[in-house]
Design an enzyme around this catalytic site. Structure first.
Site: not given
Ligand code: MG
Length: 208
Positions: A15, A44, A50, A69, A73, A122, A142, A167-168
């Site tokens: 992503f 993640g 990444s 990770d 998911g 995590s 997220h 990120h995001d």
């Molecule tokens: Mg992301």
């Protein structure tokens, strides 16, 4: 970044838009120069996209990327959610398993010696990885709970002079979920200093 690696990063499942990936790679390199010898950390990893950008930076900077990770998911990747990919479900287990794809991605990029996969939640990984880290990249769950928990656990591990990447981050709620943006605001309030912004990627520096 080496053109062949860049090509692999852009082709990898994930992503991260190309311009944000390059900005992440640059941040990784900057961090290895600012804090020589300290690892890069990402929370993640998903399928390793990444991991190529940051793994390449780790290799160039003579360190490693610690890629955290559980590979099952996040909530938003589960069946019925927007970011689900049925091809990543292990049929024998009935759960998402991104680890095989991650390993293949990193191996094909030739980055295996420079990327250390930590297959753990995590919070458990945070209890095992002491830090300080030259860079921490937060891109885990997220939702509000995991996003803030990741910040709580990992932001103290950023070395003085090191970088925190998130990120995001979407200041406008119309563009995406709130938690990464809230985490970004917390980082500013905690004294991290804006260093760069590319798309939804924010890079902040710890000065003290
Ligand atoms: Mg992301």
């Amino acid at each position: 970044m080496e053109p062949s690696l860049l090509e692999r990063a852009e082709a990898a499942k994930g992503f991260m838009p190309p311009d944000e990936g390059l900005a992440l790679h640059r941040a990784g390199l900057d961090a290895t120069r600012a804090v020589p010898g300290a690892p890069l950390v990402e929370i993640g990893s998903w399928c390793g996209k990444s991991g190529i950008y940051l793994g390449a930076a780790a290799r160039e900077g003579g360190t490693v990327l610690v890629a955290v990770d559980h590979h099952r998911g996040s909530e938003e990747n589960q069946p019925g959610w927007e970011w689900h990919d049925p091809s990543l479900v292990d049929p024998g287990v009935g759960l998402i398993d991104t680890l095989p794809t991650f390993r293949r991605t990193i191996w094909e990029a030739g980055l295996e010696p420079h990327v250390v996969a930590v297959v753990a939640s995590s919070p458990v990984a945070a209890s095992l990885v002491a830090g300080p880290a030259a860079l921490v990249f937060v891109d885990g769950g997220h939702g509000a709970e995991p996003a803030h928990a990741d910040y709580d656990a990992w932001s103290p591990k950023v070395a003085v002079g090191g970088l925190l990447a998130i990120h995001d981050v979407f200041p406008d709620p119309a563009d995406g979920g709130r938690p990464p943006y809230e985490v970004y605001l917390r980082a500013l309030a905690d004294g991290f200093v804006d260093q760069a912004a590319t798309g939804s990627l924010r890079v902040l520096r710890r000065d003290r």
